[in-house]
Structure formats: C-alpha cells, structure tokens
Design a protein around this motif. Structure first.
Motif, PDB file in Angstrom:
ATOM      1  N   ARG A   7      51.470  40.523  38.257  1.00 11.83           N
ATOM      2  CA  ARG A   7      50.150  40.748  37.640  1.00 11.83           C
ATOM      3  C   ARG A   7      49.068  39.960  38.358  1.00 11.83           C
ATOM      4  NH1 ARG A   7      50.343  39.323  31.658  1.00 11.83           N
ATOM      5  NH2 ARG A   7      48.119  39.668  31.887  1.00 11.83           N
ATOM      6  N   ALA A   8      47.979  40.643  38.651  1.00 15.45           N
ATOM      7  CA  ALA A   8      46.824  40.010  39.291  1.00 15.45           C
ATOM      8  C   ALA A   8      45.626  40.122  38.349  1.00 15.45           C
ATOM      9  CB  ALA A   8      46.509  40.682  40.617  1.00 15.45           C
ATOM     10  N   LEU A   9      44.872  39.044  38.222  1.00 13.55           N
ATOM     11  CA  LEU A   9      43.649  39.041  37.414  1.00 13.55           C
ATOM     12  C   LEU A   9      42.477  38.764  38.341  1.00 13.55           C
ATOM     13  CD1 LEU A   9      42.233  38.986  34.595  1.00 13.55           C
ATOM     14  CD2 LEU A   9      42.699  36.517  34.541  1.00 13.55           C
ATOM     15  N   LEU A  10      41.546  39.712  38.429  1.00 14.69           N
ATOM     16  CA  LEU A  10      40.383  39.554  39.317  1.00 14.69           C
ATOM     17  C   LEU A  10      39.127  39.436  38.467  1.00 14.69           C
ATOM     18  CD1 LEU A  10      41.192  42.263  42.050  1.00 14.69           C
ATOM     19  CD2 LEU A  10      41.783  39.830  42.048  1.00 14.69           C
ATOM     20  N   LEU A  11      38.410  38.331  38.620  1.00 18.10           N
ATOM     21  CA  LEU A  11      37.213  38.079  37.808  1.00 18.10           C
ATOM     22  C   LEU A  11      35.937  38.244  38.628  1.00 18.10           C
ATOM     23  CD1 LEU A  11      38.438  34.800  36.031  1.00 18.10           C
ATOM     24  CD2 LEU A  11      38.780  37.167  35.314  1.00 18.10           C
ATOM     25  N   GLU A  12      34.806  38.211  37.943  1.00 16.19           N
ATOM     26  CA  GLU A  12      33.468  38.130  38.564  1.00 16.19           C
ATOM     27  C   GLU A  12      33.171  39.293  39.513  1.00 16.19           C
ATOM     28  OE1 GLU A  12      32.135  34.161  39.731  1.00 16.19           O
ATOM     29  OE2 GLU A  12      34.151  33.446  39.303  1.00 16.19           O
ATOM     30  N   SER A  13      33.604  40.496  39.126  1.00 18.39           N
ATOM     31  CA  SER A  13      33.264  41.702  39.901  1.00 18.39           C
ATOM     32  C   SER A  13      33.628  41.591  41.379  1.00 18.39           C
ATOM     33  CB  SER A  13      31.771  42.032  39.788  1.00 18.39           C
ATOM     34  OG  SER A  13      31.410  42.219  38.467  1.00 18.39           O
ATOM     35  N   VAL A  14      34.832  41.128  41.628  1.00 20.18           N
ATOM     36  CA  VAL A  14      35.330  41.144  43.004  1.00 20.18           C
ATOM     37  C   VAL A  14      35.257  42.584  43.519  1.00 20.18           C
ATOM     38  CG1 VAL A  14      37.525  40.990  44.250  1.00 20.18           C
ATOM     39  CG2 VAL A  14      36.791  39.103  42.779  1.00 20.18           C
TER      40      VAL A  14
END
Ligand code: NAD
Length: 403
Positions: A7-14
C-alpha cells in the motif's frame, strides 16, 4: 512482491504520474490532495509501506515510531527538512527526493531573465504600461558575445553554462570544487576573477552555512559598472540592502531575484523588501523550479525510486541510506538487511548463512554514518528460522526479503 499488494499513500496532490507508475508496479495507491497533521498521518499510515509527501506534511520521529509498516518515504520535492532523517535511518526507513527534477526549469528562468535585463525589457514594459512610448536602444544589448559569470557550477550552473554558450555567450565560472568546464566555458581561480570579467553574474551555489552573505557590498563593488546580477539559489546568500543600494545608485544595471532572506510564510502574505518598486529588478516568488514539467518529472522520479527499492532493494540516491544497486540475479531469494554500522556485522551475517548451508551468489554492502545496508542474493532461500536469527541480531534494524 508479496501476495497482498503493497500500500502506498500519496499526499499533497503529488503528480498523477506517480500513482500510475506505482500501480503498474503492483501497488495499491491512495491519493490525498492535502497535507495531514501528525495524528491524522499516524492513523492513515497503518498498513502503509510507502508514503509520498511534498513540503507541508511533517514526518516526525513520533510518526515514524508509530508507522511500523512504513519502509520508504518520498519527498516529491527537493528539500527534506520536513522529514526527521535521523529517526528514519534509525528505523530503517529509506528516504528519497528529487534533487534534479527542476534543474531545467531554473535554468530557463535564468536565461529569460538574462535576456530581459540585458535588453532592459522590464523598464520598457513598465513605461509602456504608464503610456510612455520610449523607442530607443539606450542600454539595450544582445546577449550574444556578452560574458556570463556563473558562481556555483553544479547541476544548475553547469546546465546554464551549456545553454548560454548556445546563445552565443562567453561563460566564466567559479566553483569551490574542481569541476569539468563544459563546452568553451572557462574556469576562474577565484570568485573575484568572475566578478571582474562578467557582464552578468548569476549565483547557483548550495545552501551550506558558509555561503551566508556570500554577496555583500564588497562583492557587488567588484562587479563591472553597469552589469547585471541574478540570484536563484538561496536568499541568505545575498545581502539585500547592499544590492538595493547598488541598484538605486545605478552602479548595477539590474537584478533578478527568486529567493530572499525573508520569504512570506504563505500564499497571499505580504512580501517585504527594499527591492520592491524598482523597474530594473525582476522579483519572483521562489518559483525557479515551479513548472508543470518539473512536477511531472518529480512524480516519475520519486515513484521510480520507490519501485526500485521495493522490487530490487535499490537505494541509489537515497537521502539517508547508503546508495546500493545490486543487479538482479536469478537467485531464489534476496536479503535486504539494514543494520547498525558496527565492526563484524557483515562477518556475522555471512557466518549465519554458511552455518545453514546457504550460498551467497551476490552481495553488496554500503555504509553511511551509523547505518549499514547489505543486499545478498542467496541459494537456496533461507528458512524462516534463519531469517529469525537475522531479525534477532543486535545489529539488525530491518530485514526484508524478496523472492
Ligand atoms: P548543486 O549542489 O548541484 O550545485 C551547487 C554548486 O555550488 C556545487 O558545485 C558547489 O561546489 C558550489 N558551491 C558551493 N558554495 C560555493 C561557493 N561559495 N562558491 C562557488 N561555488 C560554490 O546544486 P544545484 O542543484 O545546482 O542548485 C543550486 C542552488 O539552486 C541550490 O542552492 C538550490 O537550493 C537552488 N535551487 C533553487 C530553486 C528555485 O526555485 N529558485 C530550485 C532548485 C534549486
């Protein structure tokens, strides 16, 4: 890759290219368009192996302590001050960033400003907006044949050198480290030599403490009368008051600044500077590297680092772990062991393998400060008991296996 997707979590509108790359590498990706505070982040990191952030999310020691599944953090930007790097290393969490993705963007901004200032475009533009038709060539030059002085010949300085020469400029540069001069650029022995030779001086040094006030009254006075000054590196490198005085007195013909000693904290906050209101000074709000192309490149670059780390154990260009890339072999198992950098760690690992009749087919060790990282391809694959032996070693920080 394990049976359950990582699982990958990408924040801040990567940039969406990052999610696309990670998904195609078999990961399950969740994207969030904002930064998370510490508590929210801790909640969301349960079961997450890979975290992508930009500059606003703080990955503190507390977050890292709580996120037991986390193996890698990616800063989808240049800086990594928002991550507690020491805590990440102590927990065996690899940190990556994208140090070169916006190099071209900075170089293009510098080129545009060199032309604009040498041609006095900002002054003409300002007059036209006031309704003044001042058709004259006074003070306007081609950049062809003029001398560009570059202070700091790193990624940005050297690329700028190549493009400037392509536009017909002569380049002279100074760097504190021996650097290969590209094209016909000439390496100066001192910064002063550059200041005395150049029509345009542009600063691209790094942010080391010693560079505070690298440019003050003395340096500006060493520049040629009527020359132009650019800083797109770090604000604290330039004494803004000394520069403003030389612009006001017309000792310098113009300047372009993208970075400042004091930068407003947020969008919309007032920018305060002695350089405001001068028609031969270009002021930009630290946007040298801010282009959509750079964002896309950052997305692809950091996601690629995640993929390579998770599928092969590669740490090349990691911010905190030793950089290791062991070519993939046909071995049935790869052991990825992050350990404390103490004498005998490698000997202990290899002794355990020998005692269990496990052959080493390829191995690479790197160390960085207090951390060591050893990648070992073995045959046959280790038993769970052998892996437990590794996990139980006092030197071990984190063990992963790939098969
Ligand atoms: P880099 O590390 O590749 O290059 C910096 C170079 O400066 C190195 O070669 C170093 O040896 C040299 N140097 C350091 N101190 C020096 C000194 N006193 N005199 C002469 N040379 C010196 O860095 P880079 O990627 O080329 O970036 C350059 C600067 O631009 C950095 O400060 C970076 O933070 C900044 N930057 C700004 C923006 C922006 O948005 N404006 C974007 C990207 C990078």
């Amino acid at each position: 890759m394990p049976a359950r997707p990582i699982r990958a979590l990408l924040l801040e509108s990567v940039h969406p290219d990052a999610a696309e790359l990670l998904t195609s590498a078999g990961m399950s990706v969740e994207s969030v368009d904002r930064a998370l505070d510490e508590d929210e982040l801790i909640d969301r990191l349960d079961g997450v192996t890979v975290l992508g952030i930009r500059s606003k999310t703080q990955v503190s020691a507390r977050v890292l302590a709580a996120a037991s599944d986390l193996a890698a953090v990616g800063a989808f930007c240049i800086g990594t001050n928002q991550i507690d790097l020491r805590a990440a290393s102590e927990r065996g969490v690899a940190v990556f960033n994208a140090p070169f993705s916006n190099t071209r963007s900075v170089v293009e901004l510098a080129i545009s400003e060199i032309i604009a200032l040498t041609r006095r475009l900002t002054v003409k533009n300002s007059l036209m907006h006031k309704g003044v038709w001042d058709k004259s060539a006074d003070g306007a030059h081609e950049i062809r044949g003029r001398t560009l002085g570059i202070i700091g010949y790193g990624n940005i300085g050297s690329q700028l050198s190549v493009l400037a020469e392509n536009l017909g400029m002569h380049v002279v540069f100074y760097d504190i480290v021996d650097k290969l001069a590209l094209g016909n650029a000439r390496r100066a022995q001192t910064m002063r030599e550059v200041l005395e030779a150049a029509d345009i001086v542009t600063v691209h040094v790094d942010g080391r403490d010693a560079n505070a006030n690298l440019f003050g009254a003395e340096e500006f006075d060493a520049m040629r009368p009527g020359s132009v000054f650019l800083n797109l590196s770090r604000g604290f490198v330039v004494d803004g008051a000394a520069l403003a005085a030389r612009i006001t007195s017309r000792r310098l013909a113009g300047a372009a600044l993208d970075v400042f000693e004091e930068e407003p904290a947020g969008r919309g906050d007032e920018f305060v500077s002695a350089l405001r209101g001068m028609d031969n000074v270009i002021l930009t709000p630290h946007v040298g590297g801010s282009t959509l192309e750079a964002q896309q490149d950052i997305g692809q670059f950091v996601a690629g680092k995640f993929r390579d780390y998770l599928t092969e154990g590669a740490t090349s260009m990691s911010v905190n772990l030793p950089g290791i890339t062991l070519p993939v072999t046909a071995s049935p198992q790869r052991l990825l062991l992050i350990h404390r950098n103490v004498p005998g760690a490698l000997a202990t690992i290899n002794r355990i393998l020998a005692e269990q009749g496990v052959n080493i087919e390829a191995q690479l060790l790197g160390t960085r400060g207090t951390i060591g990282y050893v990648v070992t391809d073995v045959a046959p694959a280790c038993s769970e008991r052998t892996l437990d032996q590794f996990r139980g070693l006092p030197e071990t920080i984190r063990l992963r296996t790939l098969s």
